[in-house]
Design a protein around this motif. Sequence first.
Motif, PDB file in Angstrom:
ATOM      1  N   GLU A  59      -0.575   8.702  -4.573  1.00  0.00           N
ATOM      2  CA  GLU A  59       0.882   8.708  -4.415  1.00  0.00           C
ATOM      3  C   GLU A  59       1.281   8.537  -2.952  1.00  0.00           C
ATOM      4  OE1 GLU A  59       4.769   8.668  -5.813  1.00  0.00           O
ATOM      5  OE2 GLU A  59       2.863   8.518  -6.887  1.00  0.00           O
ATOM      6  N   ALA A  60       0.498   9.116  -2.046  1.00  0.00           N
ATOM      7  CA  ALA A  60       0.792   8.964  -0.616  1.00  0.00           C
ATOM      8  C   ALA A  60       0.673   7.499  -0.192  1.00  0.00           C
ATOM      9  CB  ALA A  60      -0.143   9.838   0.215  1.00  0.00           C
ATOM     10  N   ILE A  61      -0.320   6.799  -0.722  1.00  0.00           N
ATOM     11  CA  ILE A  61      -0.471   5.376  -0.429  1.00  0.00           C
ATOM     12  C   ILE A  61       0.692   4.589  -1.030  1.00  0.00           C
ATOM     13  CG2 ILE A  61      -1.940   3.348  -0.750  1.00  0.00           C
ATOM     14  CD1 ILE A  61      -3.256   5.396   1.050  1.00  0.00           C
ATOM     15  N   ILE A  62       1.054   4.907  -2.270  1.00  0.00           N
ATOM     16  CA  ILE A  62       2.157   4.223  -2.958  1.00  0.00           C
ATOM     17  C   ILE A  62       3.457   4.384  -2.178  1.00  0.00           C
ATOM     18  CG2 ILE A  62       3.598   4.283  -5.047  1.00  0.00           C
ATOM     19  CD1 ILE A  62       0.968   5.013  -6.584  1.00  0.00           C
ATOM     20  N   LEU A  63       3.722   5.592  -1.694  1.00  0.00           N
ATOM     21  CA  LEU A  63       4.936   5.849  -0.922  1.00  0.00           C
ATOM     22  C   LEU A  63       4.924   5.088   0.398  1.00  0.00           C
ATOM     23  CD1 LEU A  63       5.375   9.692  -1.512  1.00  0.00           C
ATOM     24  CD2 LEU A  63       6.794   7.855  -2.453  1.00  0.00           C
ATOM     25  N   THR A  64       3.762   5.023   1.022  1.00  0.00           N
ATOM     26  CA  THR A  64       3.648   4.299   2.288  1.00  0.00           C
ATOM     27  C   THR A  64       3.904   2.812   2.085  1.00  0.00           C
ATOM     28  OG1 THR A  64       2.048   5.951   3.101  1.00  0.00           O
ATOM     29  CG2 THR A  64       2.116   3.820   4.245  1.00  0.00           C
ATOM     30  N   LEU A  65       3.327   2.254   1.047  1.00  0.00           N
ATOM     31  CA  LEU A  65       3.556   0.833   0.753  1.00  0.00           C
ATOM     32  C   LEU A  65       5.026   0.560   0.457  1.00  0.00           C
ATOM     33  CD1 LEU A  65       0.389   0.186  -1.435  1.00  0.00           C
ATOM     34  CD2 LEU A  65       0.891  -0.887   0.768  1.00  0.00           C
ATOM     35  N   ALA A  66       5.676   1.487  -0.222  1.00  0.00           N
ATOM     36  CA  ALA A  66       7.100   1.310  -0.547  1.00  0.00           C
ATOM     37  C   ALA A  66       7.946   1.204   0.710  1.00  0.00           C
ATOM     38  CB  ALA A  66       7.586   2.459  -1.417  1.00  0.00           C
ATOM     39  N   GLU A  67       7.512   1.855   1.799  1.00  0.00           N
ATOM     40  CA  GLU A  67       8.253   1.765   3.053  1.00  0.00           C
ATOM     41  C   GLU A  67       8.197   0.352   3.652  1.00  0.00           C
ATOM     42  OE1 GLU A  67       8.086   5.047   5.825  1.00  0.00           O
ATOM     43  OE2 GLU A  67       6.905   6.213   4.386  1.00  0.00           O
ATOM     44  N   TYR A  68       7.274  -0.461   3.150  1.00  0.00           N
ATOM     45  CA  TYR A  68       7.167  -1.859   3.570  1.00  0.00           C
ATOM     46  C   TYR A  68       7.587  -2.808   2.437  1.00  0.00           C
ATOM     47  CZ  TYR A  68       4.621  -0.097   7.617  1.00  0.00           C
ATOM     48  OH  TYR A  68       4.273   0.570   8.773  1.00  0.00           O
ATOM     49  N   GLN A  69       8.319  -2.264   1.477  1.00  0.00           N
ATOM     50  CA  GLN A  69       8.825  -3.038   0.332  1.00  0.00           C
ATOM     51  C   GLN A  69       7.694  -3.657  -0.501  1.00  0.00           C
ATOM     52  OE1 GLN A  69      10.580  -3.498   3.581  1.00  0.00           O
ATOM     53  NE2 GLN A  69      11.512  -1.664   2.687  1.00  0.00           N
ATOM     54  N   ILE A  70       6.561  -2.967  -0.556  1.00  0.00           N
ATOM     55  CA  ILE A  70       5.462  -3.374  -1.437  1.00  0.00           C
ATOM     56  C   ILE A  70       5.427  -2.397  -2.608  1.00  0.00           C
ATOM     57  CG2 ILE A  70       2.971  -3.698  -1.676  1.00  0.00           C
ATOM     58  CD1 ILE A  70       2.864  -4.350   1.314  1.00  0.00           C
ATOM     59  N   THR A  71       5.623  -2.900  -3.808  1.00  0.00           N
ATOM     60  CA  THR A  71       5.630  -2.051  -4.996  1.00  0.00           C
ATOM     61  C   THR A  71       4.209  -1.902  -5.522  1.00  0.00           C
ATOM     62  OG1 THR A  71       7.854  -2.792  -5.589  1.00  0.00           O
ATOM     63  CG2 THR A  71       6.548  -1.750  -7.324  1.00  0.00           C
ATOM     64  N   ALA A  72       3.728  -0.684  -5.558  1.00  0.00           N
ATOM     65  CA  ALA A  72       2.352  -0.410  -5.984  1.00  0.00           C
ATOM     66  C   ALA A  72       2.338   0.672  -7.059  1.00  0.00           C
ATOM     67  CB  ALA A  72       1.510   0.016  -4.780  1.00  0.00           C
ATOM     68  N   GLY A  73       1.206   0.803  -7.722  1.00  0.00           N
ATOM     69  CA  GLY A  73       1.081   1.821  -8.769  1.00  0.00           C
ATOM     70  C   GLY A  73      -0.378   2.046  -9.110  1.00  0.00           C
ATOM     71  N   ARG A  74      -0.622   2.482 -10.338  1.00  0.00           N
ATOM     72  CA  ARG A  74      -1.965   2.815 -10.792  1.00  0.00           C
ATOM     73  C   ARG A  74      -2.380   1.893 -11.935  1.00  0.00           C
ATOM     74  NH1 ARG A  74       0.886   7.310  -9.613  1.00  0.00           N
ATOM     75  NH2 ARG A  74      -0.002   8.725  -8.044  1.00  0.00           N
ATOM     76  N   TYR A  75      -3.685   1.698 -12.055  1.00  0.00           N
ATOM     77  CA  TYR A  75      -4.237   0.886 -13.134  1.00  0.00           C
ATOM     78  C   TYR A  75      -4.908   1.843 -14.121  1.00  0.00           C
ATOM     79  CZ  TYR A  75      -6.332  -3.241 -15.307  1.00  0.00           C
ATOM     80  OH  TYR A  75      -6.667  -4.232 -16.173  1.00  0.00           O
ATOM     81  N   PRO A  76      -4.444   1.892 -15.373  1.00  0.00           N
ATOM     82  CA  PRO A  76      -4.987   2.861 -16.343  1.00  0.00           C
ATOM     83  C   PRO A  76      -6.506   2.782 -16.448  1.00  0.00           C
ATOM     84  CG  PRO A  76      -3.043   1.788 -17.244  1.00  0.00           C
ATOM     85  CD  PRO A  76      -3.368   1.064 -15.964  1.00  0.00           C
ATOM     86  N   GLY A  77      -7.141   3.936 -16.328  1.00  0.00           N
ATOM     87  CA  GLY A  77      -8.591   4.009 -16.445  1.00  0.00           C
ATOM     88  C   GLY A  77      -9.345   3.879 -15.142  1.00  0.00           C
ATOM     89  N   TYR A  78      -8.641   3.557 -14.043  1.00  0.00           N
ATOM     90  CA  TYR A  78      -9.290   3.386 -12.753  1.00  0.00           C
ATOM     91  C   TYR A  78      -8.595   4.245 -11.695  1.00  0.00           C
ATOM     92  CZ  TYR A  78     -11.362  -0.810 -14.832  1.00  0.00           C
ATOM     93  OH  TYR A  78     -12.047  -1.682 -15.632  1.00  0.00           O
ATOM     94  N   THR A  79      -9.357   4.645 -10.678  1.00  0.00           N
ATOM     95  CA  THR A  79      -8.748   5.296  -9.529  1.00  0.00           C
ATOM     96  C   THR A  79      -8.264   4.224  -8.567  1.00  0.00           C
ATOM     97  OG1 THR A  79     -10.868   5.432  -8.388  1.00  0.00           O
ATOM     98  CG2 THR A  79     -10.209   7.351  -9.702  1.00  0.00           C
ATOM     99  N   GLY A  80      -7.556   4.656  -7.545  1.00  0.00           N
ATOM    100  CA  GLY A  80      -7.095   3.721  -6.525  1.00  0.00           C
ATOM    101  C   GLY A  80      -5.657   3.309  -6.721  1.00  0.00           C
ATOM    102  N   VAL A  81      -5.201   2.453  -5.809  1.00  0.00           N
ATOM    103  CA  VAL A  81      -3.820   1.969  -5.825  1.00  0.00           C
ATOM    104  C   VAL A  81      -3.843   0.461  -6.035  1.00  0.00           C
ATOM    105  CG1 VAL A  81      -1.681   1.773  -4.509  1.00  0.00           C
ATOM    106  CG2 VAL A  81      -3.052   3.862  -4.354  1.00  0.00           C
ATOM    107  N   TRP A  82      -2.950   0.003  -6.918  1.00  0.00           N
ATOM    108  CA  TRP A  82      -2.958  -1.381  -7.370  1.00  0.00           C
ATOM    109  C   TRP A  82      -1.578  -2.009  -7.242  1.00  0.00           C
ATOM    110  CZ3 TRP A  82      -7.402  -3.574  -9.814  1.00  0.00           C
ATOM    111  CH2 TRP A  82      -8.472  -2.676  -9.974  1.00  0.00           C
ATOM    112  N   LEU A  83      -1.573  -3.319  -7.136  1.00  0.00           N
ATOM    113  CA  LEU A  83      -0.345  -4.103  -7.221  1.00  0.00           C
ATOM    114  C   LEU A  83      -0.387  -4.904  -8.524  1.00  0.00           C
ATOM    115  CD1 LEU A  83      -0.463  -3.298  -4.218  1.00  0.00           C
ATOM    116  CD2 LEU A  83       0.389  -5.568  -3.659  1.00  0.00           C
ATOM    117  N   ASP A  84       0.762  -5.061  -9.158  1.00  0.00           N
ATOM    118  CA  ASP A  84       0.852  -5.802 -10.429  1.00  0.00           C
ATOM    119  C   ASP A  84      -0.172  -5.301 -11.450  1.00  0.00           C
ATOM    120  OD1 ASP A  84       3.014  -7.575  -9.888  1.00  0.00           O
ATOM    121  OD2 ASP A  84       1.681  -8.800  -8.645  1.00  0.00           O
ATOM    122  N   ALA A  85      -0.289  -3.983 -11.547  1.00  0.00           N
ATOM    123  CA  ALA A  85      -1.286  -3.395 -12.448  1.00  0.00           C
ATOM    124  C   ALA A  85      -0.971  -3.643 -13.916  1.00  0.00           C
ATOM    125  CB  ALA A  85      -1.388  -1.893 -12.194  1.00  0.00           C
ATOM    126  N   ASP A  86       0.253  -4.072 -14.207  1.00  0.00           N
ATOM    127  CA  ASP A  86       0.647  -4.268 -15.602  1.00  0.00           C
ATOM    128  C   ASP A  86       0.504  -5.709 -16.069  1.00  0.00           C
ATOM    129  OD1 ASP A  86       2.632  -5.274 -13.996  1.00  0.00           O
ATOM    130  OD2 ASP A  86       4.304  -4.456 -15.157  1.00  0.00           O
TER     131      ASP A  86
END
Length: 232
Positions: free
Chosen positions: A125-152
Amino acid sequence: MKNKAVKFIDWGTKDYQEAWDSQEEIFAKTLAIKHQNRLNNSEEATPNYLIFTEHPHVYTLGKSGHEDYLLLDEAGLKEKEARFYKINRGGDITYHGPGQIVGYPILDLDNFFTDIHLYLRTLEEAIILTLAEYQITAGRYPGYTGVWLDADNDRARKICALGVRASRWVSMHGFAFNVNVDLDYFANIIPCGIDDKDVTSMERELGYPLDMEEVKEKLKRNIGKLFEMQWL
């Protein structure tokens, strides 16, 4: 009493083996305090650390990893000026290098919350929030750890990998956040054992290199806020 005081350290660029040894030393000292507290029925406060660093080119393989996911032999590693280590974190193989923020939270989770799943999700979540400050939308990929873009969708790509170790609720290792990193080095591995997804960086997504110190400061602030840390 929970001690949420955290010492922040920026190692700058540090050799991976030296960083690992330093982590192990801090980790062992914290475990020793917890052990003495149990033996003596005492309540000496355990320390907490958040360490940022960058490493020269290196590939690391976690305990559950597969060595054949490294696609380089010894000669190939030498050509790429890279090292390879088998280490004691969870997860599979990953790459660390210049332009990547590697974070090592060495926390006594008894001071925060004793839930490894929540711990990993909070770092994400800390990474996701940081990316949002640069207008990069990030999230999680079901079943995996880490931070992803366009995970859906089929453009899913990973921007931050996580791999941790914990003993008696003391954590070490952490995350690797791709800011300005040379993504070509990921072509020499099957990152985290995932061969059908791309790896990306902030620089690739935005089209220009980022100020590493600025990103570090934003990330530190977001981690501190989520964990309710008190900086020493």
